[in-house]
Motif scaffolding. Structure first.
Motif, PDB file in Angstrom:
ATOM      1  N   GLU A 175     -32.428 -32.998 -18.363  1.00  0.00           N
ATOM      2  CA  GLU A 175     -33.511 -32.307 -19.058  1.00  0.00           C
ATOM      3  C   GLU A 175     -33.633 -32.816 -20.496  1.00  0.00           C
ATOM      4  O   GLU A 175     -34.740 -33.069 -20.999  1.00  0.00           O
ATOM      5  N   ARG A 178     -35.210 -36.280 -20.477  1.00  0.00           N
ATOM      6  CA  ARG A 178     -36.661 -36.237 -20.268  1.00  0.00           C
ATOM      7  C   ARG A 178     -37.388 -35.765 -21.527  1.00  0.00           C
ATOM      8  O   ARG A 178     -38.451 -36.301 -21.891  1.00  0.00           O
ATOM      9  N   GLU A 179     -36.822 -34.771 -22.217  1.00  0.00           N
ATOM     10  CA  GLU A 179     -37.439 -34.271 -23.446  1.00  0.00           C
ATOM     11  C   GLU A 179     -37.461 -35.358 -24.523  1.00  0.00           C
ATOM     12  O   GLU A 179     -38.459 -35.532 -25.222  1.00  0.00           O
ATOM     13  N   ARG A 180     -36.367 -36.109 -24.623  1.00  0.00           N
ATOM     14  CA  ARG A 180     -36.318 -37.178 -25.623  1.00  0.00           C
ATOM     15  C   ARG A 180     -37.335 -38.258 -25.302  1.00  0.00           C
ATOM     16  O   ARG A 180     -38.024 -38.775 -26.194  1.00  0.00           O
ATOM     17  N   GLU A 181     -37.468 -38.625 -24.027  1.00  0.00           N
ATOM     18  CA  GLU A 181     -38.429 -39.648 -23.643  1.00  0.00           C
ATOM     19  C   GLU A 181     -39.860 -39.192 -23.931  1.00  0.00           C
ATOM     20  O   GLU A 181     -40.708 -39.987 -24.368  1.00  0.00           O
ATOM     21  N   ALA A 182     -40.133 -37.882 -23.711  1.00  0.00           N
ATOM     22  CA  ALA A 182     -41.471 -37.362 -23.989  1.00  0.00           C
ATOM     23  C   ALA A 182     -41.772 -37.424 -25.493  1.00  0.00           C
ATOM     24  O   ALA A 182     -42.873 -37.813 -25.911  1.00  0.00           O
ATOM     25  N   ARG A 183     -40.792 -37.063 -26.315  1.00  0.00           N
ATOM     26  CA  ARG A 183     -40.998 -37.113 -27.759  1.00  0.00           C
ATOM     27  C   ARG A 183     -41.176 -38.560 -28.238  1.00  0.00           C
ATOM     28  O   ARG A 183     -42.018 -38.835 -29.101  1.00  0.00           O
ATOM     29  N   ALA A 185     -42.415 -40.995 -26.535  1.00  0.00           N
ATOM     30  CA  ALA A 185     -43.742 -41.433 -26.102  1.00  0.00           C
ATOM     31  C   ALA A 185     -44.824 -40.886 -27.039  1.00  0.00           C
ATOM     32  O   ALA A 185     -45.787 -41.591 -27.390  1.00  0.00           O
ATOM     33  N   ALA A 186     -44.666 -39.627 -27.475  1.00  0.00           N
ATOM     34  CA  ALA A 186     -45.647 -39.039 -28.402  1.00  0.00           C
ATOM     35  C   ALA A 186     -45.625 -39.768 -29.737  1.00  0.00           C
ATOM     36  O   ALA A 186     -46.683 -40.040 -30.340  1.00  0.00           O
TER      37      ALA A 186
END
Length: 221
Positions: A175, A178-183, A185-186
């Protein structure tokens, strides 16, 4: 009326004896296999010639009083068998192990005493004592089996707790990843937008600068 259910016949106990390490060991058990299990032996001591069935009356009496319990005495001695035997008193620094030292001469069993016919009452008492000893041995076996099952259940529960903790930690790590990858990407998207704005601003400025420079040059002519 239906007859009463027959009771399961109890196995007759025999006395087995061996020598392991610093001790002679004896146990009352229904079979050689049961004796080996009681001793915790990893090999067949009877086939190796280091274990045997004994009819020594003193040894038999001691083991039958505590069926299934391993009794000990210092190796090579004629001491009585007990649950808490002391180490041999003749051990010294640098001496060979008990197995390499000559054992004391055991009590001669070759001289058999004249066997008298036991009275019926004595045989009956012996049979009762044998049945009682066999029942006690089976009770001890059931207790040991219950303890083994309890230990296995405890190990299974410990494995289940460990597996659950590992699964929870792995889920938390996934989890967080995934959160780090989303940040990330943003942030990359914001950086791309800023680069695009900066490029557009540079283009606008170049056009305006050229226009103003042309006007300045005409004014100086």
């Amino acid at each position: 009326m239906p007859g009463k259910p027959k009771k399961k016949p109890q196995r007759k106990l025999r006395t087995y004896q061996t020598s392991l390490g610093f001790y002679d060991q004896a146990v009352a058990a229904p079979s050689m296999k049961a004796a080996l299990e009681a001793w915790g032996a990893s090999s067949n001591l009877f086939h190796q010639g280091v274990a045997k069935e004994t009819e020594d009356p003193d040894v038999v009496a001691a083991t039958m009083a505590s069926p299934g319990v391993v009794l000990r005495r210092p190796v090579g001695s004629n001491d009585p068998f007990t649950e808490n035997a002391q180490l041999p008193t003749d051990l010294g620094d640098g001496e060979a192990s008990p197995k390499s030292r000559p054992k004391r001469k055991p009590r001669a069993e070759a001289k058999k005493r004249p066997v008298k016919a036991a009275p019926k009452t004595s045989r009956k008492a012996d049979d009762q004592a044998a049945r009682k000893a066999a029942a006690a041995f089976e009770k001890a076996e059931r207790r040991r089996e219950a303890e083994r099952r309890k230990e296995e259940d405890a190990r299974a529960k410990a494995r289940a707790r460990r597996d659950k903790a590992v699964a929870t930690a792995e889920a938390a790590l996934d989890e967080a990843r995934r959160e780090r990858e989303a940040r990330a990407a943003a942030i990359e998207a914001e950086r791309a937008a800023l680069d695009e704005r900066a490029e557009a601003e540079q283009t606008r400025w170049d056009k305006q600068r050229r226009k103003l420079e042309d006007a300045l040059r005409r004014a100086r002519e």
